[in-house]
Design a protein around this motif. Structure first.
Motif, PDB file in Angstrom:
ATOM      1  N   GLU A 197       2.131   0.228  -5.931  1.00 54.08           N
ATOM      2  CA  GLU A 197       1.811   2.247  -6.069  1.00 54.08           C
ATOM      3  C   GLU A 197       0.536   1.892  -7.537  1.00 54.08           C
ATOM      4  O   GLU A 197       0.268   3.307  -7.523  1.00 54.08           O
ATOM      5  CB  GLU A 197       2.843   2.642  -6.238  1.00 54.08           C
ATOM      6  N   LEU A 198       1.416   0.852  -8.097  1.00 55.14           N
ATOM      7  CA  LEU A 198      -0.381   1.141  -9.215  1.00 55.14           C
ATOM      8  C   LEU A 198      -1.431   1.436  -8.894  1.00 55.14           C
ATOM      9  O   LEU A 198      -2.311   1.261  -9.632  1.00 55.14           O
ATOM     10  CB  LEU A 198      -0.029   0.002 -10.674  1.00 55.14           C
ATOM     11  N   LEU A 199      -1.989   0.670  -7.961  1.00 56.38           N
ATOM     12  CA  LEU A 199      -2.848   1.491  -7.075  1.00 56.38           C
ATOM     13  C   LEU A 199      -3.552   2.138  -7.389  1.00 56.38           C
ATOM     14  O   LEU A 199      -2.224   2.799  -6.545  1.00 56.38           O
ATOM     15  CB  LEU A 199      -3.731   0.287  -5.723  1.00 56.38           C
ATOM     16  N   SER A 200      -5.185   3.357  -7.106  1.00 56.34           N
ATOM     17  CA  SER A 200      -5.014   4.687  -6.887  1.00 56.34           C
ATOM     18  C   SER A 200      -4.882   4.940  -5.788  1.00 56.34           C
ATOM     19  O   SER A 200      -4.378   4.106  -4.428  1.00 56.34           O
ATOM     20  CB  SER A 200      -6.344   4.491  -7.176  1.00 56.34           C
ATOM     21  N   LYS A 201      -4.278   6.142  -5.352  1.00 63.55           N
ATOM     22  CA  LYS A 201      -4.371   6.348  -3.818  1.00 63.55           C
ATOM     23  C   LYS A 201      -4.779   6.107  -2.843  1.00 63.55           C
ATOM     24  O   LYS A 201      -4.474   5.447  -1.587  1.00 63.55           O
ATOM     25  CB  LYS A 201      -3.854   8.224  -3.514  1.00 63.55           C
ATOM     26  N   GLN A 202      -6.138   6.124  -3.072  1.00 67.09           N
ATOM     27  CA  GLN A 202      -7.066   5.954  -2.546  1.00 67.09           C
ATOM     28  C   GLN A 202      -7.345   4.525  -1.506  1.00 67.09           C
ATOM     29  O   GLN A 202      -7.480   3.986  -0.956  1.00 67.09           O
ATOM     30  CB  GLN A 202      -8.731   6.120  -2.749  1.00 67.09           C
ATOM     31  N   GLN A 203      -7.401   3.697  -2.838  1.00 67.24           N
ATOM     32  CA  GLN A 203      -6.988   2.190  -3.091  1.00 67.24           C
ATOM     33  C   GLN A 203      -6.030   1.579  -2.250  1.00 67.24           C
ATOM     34  O   GLN A 203      -5.465   0.491  -1.181  1.00 67.24           O
ATOM     35  CB  GLN A 203      -6.521   1.583  -4.505  1.00 67.24           C
ATOM     36  N   GLN A 204      -4.315   2.238  -2.352  1.00 68.95           N
ATOM     37  CA  GLN A 204      -3.352   1.499  -1.441  1.00 68.95           C
ATOM     38  C   GLN A 204      -3.775   1.755   0.449  1.00 68.95           C
ATOM     39  O   GLN A 204      -3.886   1.534   1.407  1.00 68.95           O
ATOM     40  CB  GLN A 204      -2.715   2.895  -1.498  1.00 68.95           C
ATOM     41  N   THR A 205      -4.562   3.496   0.775  1.00 71.48           N
ATOM     42  CA  THR A 205      -4.804   3.717   2.015  1.00 71.48           C
ATOM     43  C   THR A 205      -5.691   3.044   1.863  1.00 71.48           C
ATOM     44  O   THR A 205      -5.616   2.056   3.626  1.00 71.48           O
ATOM     45  CB  THR A 205      -5.161   4.874   1.849  1.00 71.48           C
ATOM     46  N   THR A 206      -6.591   2.327   2.023  1.00 75.10           N
ATOM     47  CA  THR A 206      -7.879   1.456   2.256  1.00 75.10           C
ATOM     48  C   THR A 206      -7.188   0.533   2.689  1.00 75.10           C
ATOM     49  O   THR A 206      -7.803  -0.423   3.615  1.00 75.10           O
ATOM     50  CB  THR A 206      -8.926   1.099   1.062  1.00 75.10           C
ATOM     51  N   VAL A 207      -5.908  -0.501   1.721  1.00 67.34           N
ATOM     52  CA  VAL A 207      -6.016  -1.356   1.977  1.00 67.34           C
ATOM     53  C   VAL A 207      -5.225  -1.683   3.213  1.00 67.34           C
ATOM     54  O   VAL A 207      -4.797  -2.197   4.114  1.00 67.34           O
ATOM     55  CB  VAL A 207      -4.766  -2.524   0.649  1.00 67.34           C
ATOM     56  N   GLN A 208      -3.972  -0.587   2.945  1.00 66.35           N
ATOM     57  CA  GLN A 208      -2.964  -0.211   4.391  1.00 66.35           C
ATOM     58  C   GLN A 208      -3.452   0.076   5.267  1.00 66.35           C
ATOM     59  O   GLN A 208      -3.598  -0.636   6.525  1.00 66.35           O
ATOM     60  CB  GLN A 208      -1.988   1.435   4.127  1.00 66.35           C
ATOM     61  N   THR A 209      -5.462   0.859   5.755  1.00 61.84           N
ATOM     62  CA  THR A 209      -5.742   1.122   7.030  1.00 61.84           C
ATOM     63  C   THR A 209      -5.849  -0.353   7.362  1.00 61.84           C
ATOM     64  O   THR A 209      -6.139  -0.778   8.663  1.00 61.84           O
ATOM     65  CB  THR A 209      -7.027   2.331   6.687  1.00 61.84           C
ATOM     66  N   THR A 210      -6.436  -1.056   6.391  1.00 63.11           N
ATOM     67  CA  THR A 210      -7.328  -2.311   6.971  1.00 63.11           C
ATOM     68  C   THR A 210      -6.673  -3.165   7.202  1.00 63.11           C
ATOM     69  O   THR A 210      -6.655  -4.181   8.851  1.00 63.11           O
ATOM     70  CB  THR A 210      -8.305  -3.069   5.273  1.00 63.11           C
ATOM     71  N   ILE A 211      -5.732  -3.210   6.492  1.00 66.01           N
ATOM     72  CA  ILE A 211      -4.127  -4.710   7.222  1.00 66.01           C
ATOM     73  C   ILE A 211      -3.595  -4.299   8.546  1.00 66.01           C
ATOM     74  O   ILE A 211      -3.579  -4.889   9.935  1.00 66.01           O
ATOM     75  CB  ILE A 211      -2.661  -4.426   6.312  1.00 66.01           C
ATOM     76  N   LEU A 212      -3.150  -3.050   8.908  1.00 66.18           N
ATOM     77  CA  LEU A 212      -2.886  -1.775   9.872  1.00 66.18           C
ATOM     78  C   LEU A 212      -3.927  -1.520  11.352  1.00 66.18           C
ATOM     79  O   LEU A 212      -3.512  -2.021  12.450  1.00 66.18           O
ATOM     80  CB  LEU A 212      -3.004  -0.721  10.009  1.00 66.18           C
ATOM     81  N   ALA A 213      -5.366  -2.104  10.969  1.00 64.79           N
ATOM     82  CA  ALA A 213      -6.535  -1.745  11.836  1.00 64.79           C
ATOM     83  C   ALA A 213      -6.754  -3.699  12.267  1.00 64.79           C
ATOM     84  O   ALA A 213      -7.381  -4.094  13.421  1.00 64.79           O
ATOM     85  CB  ALA A 213      -7.969  -1.761  11.493  1.00 64.79           C
ATOM     86  N   ILE A 214      -6.140  -4.633  11.287  1.00 64.35           N
ATOM     87  CA  ILE A 214      -6.848  -5.327  11.912  1.00 64.35           C
ATOM     88  C   ILE A 214      -5.853  -6.051  13.780  1.00 64.35           C
ATOM     89  O   ILE A 214      -4.994  -6.292  13.590  1.00 64.35           O
ATOM     90  CB  ILE A 214      -6.145  -6.820  10.802  1.00 64.35           C
ATOM     91  N   ASP A 215      -6.934  -6.556  14.515  1.00 61.68           N
ATOM     92  CA  ASP A 215      -6.482  -7.009  15.916  1.00 61.68           C
ATOM     93  C   ASP A 215      -7.489  -8.706  16.384  1.00 61.68           C
ATOM     94  O   ASP A 215      -7.449  -8.172  17.412  1.00 61.68           O
ATOM     95  CB  ASP A 215      -7.215  -5.608  16.661  1.00 61.68           C
ATOM     96  N   ASP A 216      -7.602  -8.580  15.610  1.00 61.64           N
ATOM     97  CA  ASP A 216      -8.259 -10.067  15.724  1.00 61.64           C
ATOM     98  C   ASP A 216      -8.087 -11.201  16.580  1.00 61.64           C
ATOM     99  O   ASP A 216      -6.417 -12.049  15.786  1.00 61.64           O
ATOM    100  CB  ASP A 216      -9.786 -10.759  14.606  1.00 61.64           C
ATOM    101  N   ALA A 217      -7.733 -11.658  17.827  1.00 61.37           N
ATOM    102  CA  ALA A 217      -7.326 -12.182  17.808  1.00 61.37           C
ATOM    103  C   ALA A 217      -6.708 -13.575  17.676  1.00 61.37           C
ATOM    104  O   ALA A 217      -5.224 -14.111  17.685  1.00 61.37           O
ATOM    105  CB  ALA A 217      -7.333 -12.789  19.987  1.00 61.37           C
ATOM    106  N   LYS A 218      -7.940 -14.311  17.296  1.00 63.36           N
ATOM    107  CA  LYS A 218      -7.241 -15.781  16.765  1.00 63.36           C
ATOM    108  C   LYS A 218      -6.567 -15.408  15.560  1.00 63.36           C
ATOM    109  O   LYS A 218      -5.894 -16.398  14.893  1.00 63.36           O
ATOM    110  CB  LYS A 218      -8.859 -16.133  16.293  1.00 63.36           C
ATOM    111  N   LEU A 219      -7.232 -14.314  14.569  1.00 62.61           N
ATOM    112  CA  LEU A 219      -5.802 -14.060  13.475  1.00 62.61           C
ATOM    113  C   LEU A 219      -4.601 -13.806  13.991  1.00 62.61           C
ATOM    114  O   LEU A 219      -3.797 -14.724  13.018  1.00 62.61           O
ATOM    115  CB  LEU A 219      -7.097 -13.035  12.274  1.00 62.61           C
ATOM    116  N   LEU A 220      -4.240 -12.961  14.809  1.00 58.10           N
ATOM    117  CA  LEU A 220      -3.544 -12.696  14.851  1.00 58.10           C
ATOM    118  C   LEU A 220      -2.193 -14.273  15.757  1.00 58.10           C
ATOM    119  O   LEU A 220      -1.130 -14.645  15.270  1.00 58.10           O
ATOM    120  CB  LEU A 220      -3.115 -11.963  16.313  1.00 58.10           C
TER     121      LEU A 220
END
Length: 338
Positions: free
Chosen positions: A299-322
């Motif tokens: 939470e020391l990251l800014s709110k915008q940074q937290q949201t960007t990181v969170q959204t990016t990780i939740l959006a991961i759906d690449d079959a090879k990566l999974l």
């Protein structure tokens, strides 16, 4: 501990990180005032000419010292990281990660988190440095200046270590396994030849628990025993790992009244990695479901940074990566088992 300092950009005030451009603007303002003052000294016949010169000067000044994009922001500045330009630190504490587990079971406990780091680098347009450790405390001792931005590991362990180190880590997602499950349990195991058939029969028995930061092997099984009114032997002990507890249990005389609590995810590894032989132990009970591999953001990251990181990780759906993460559905926006 890092702190994100918020500064308010007000008229006549220059944020410390923007002294250069602010100075440029102040010099320009002073020079404009120097032009305006003579206007008051001359008659109207000179006004148009001087005004024209002043306009030309302002346009030239703006071209020489253009405003930066952040000068046009809403005024709330942060000295914290900007995800698009600064590096991020990701700490992996998942016991099923490749460097932390054993490779005794094909397709299990071999999660390739370095690939996740590569994907995040690409999508966040920033450098992501990945560390692996089964203990955030031990890692901090080795890297005193390290401040984790993202931590992925067993919920209770990350939460405990984060609290001890005074990190403000917020959980936001659970990693699914190959079956889509996001939880774990503590398993009560006994020797195969033991007479025990259920947890309620462990009255006055020796029980080998896990450390306090492993809820599935400590607080949860103890809560179950308390609920059933079962008092264990004073000779009960704590072991740091499932393999140590299993070995200690098998080292006791065969007629010993004893049991051990292991993590459900570790059961296949005890046999697969050669700690015990198939059929040495059997399960007589289990705890409630508990959260397992969870992703935290600092939470020391800014709110915008937290949201960007969170959204990016939740959006991961690449079959090879999974597949490399041994996950069927990737990261889910919930923490199951709480």
């Amino acid at each position: 501990m890092r702190q994100t300092e918020l500064r308010t950009h007000q008229t006549g005030y220059c944020p410390a990180h923007n002294d250069r451009n602010c100075g440029n603007r102040n010099r320009g303002e002073g020079m404009i005032l120097m032009l305006i003052h003579p206007i008051q000294q001359f008659g109207s016949r000179h006004l148009l000419a001087i005004a024209s010169i002043g306009l030309w000067f302002v346009v030239s000044l703006s071209m020489a010292f253009p405003l930066r994009a952040d000068d046009l922001s809403d005024g709330n500045k942060s000295d914290g990281k900007t995800v698009a330009s600064k590096s991020l630190t990701m700490v992996v504490m998942d016991p099923l990660a490749a460097p932390l587990g054993c490779d005794g079971v094909k397709g299990y406990a071999n999660r390739q988190y370095q690939r996740l780091g590569e994907v995040l680098e690409s999508r966040l347009n920033t450098k992501v440095k990945v560390y692996w450790s089964d203990s955030l405390i031990t890692l901090q001792e080795k890297e005193p200046t390290l401040v984790p931005d993202i931590v992925i590991g067993k919920y209770s362990v990350v939460e405990s270590h984060g609290d001890q180190l005074h990190h403000k880590l917020r959980p936001f997602a659970s990693l699914t396994d190959t079956e889509g499950t996001m939880t774990q349990r503590g398993l009560f195991v006994v020797r195969a030849e033991s007479d025990f058939a259920s947890v309620i029969e462990l009255e006055e028995a020796i029980v080998f628990f896990g450390p306090e930061d492993c809820a599935e092997k400590c607080s949860s099984p103890k809560a179950l025993l308390d609920k059933l009114g079962v008092e264990t032997s004073r000779d009960s002990k704590t072991f740091q790992s499932c393999s140590e507890a299993a070995k200690a249990l098998l080292a006791l005389p065969k007629d010993s009244r004893a049991a051990a609590v292991i993590s459900s995810y570790a059961a296949p590894l005890l046999e697969g990695c050669g700690t015990i032989k198939k059929g040495d132990l059997r399960v007589v009970g289990q705890t409630d479901e508990l959260p397992f591999v969870t992703t935290f953001v600092n939470e020391l990251l800014s709110k915008q940074q937290q949201t960007t990181v969170q959204t990016t990780i939740l959006a991961i759906d690449d079959a090879k990566l999974l597949k490399s993460l041994e996950s069927s559905k990737g990261f889910q926006a919930s923490v199951s088992g709480i």
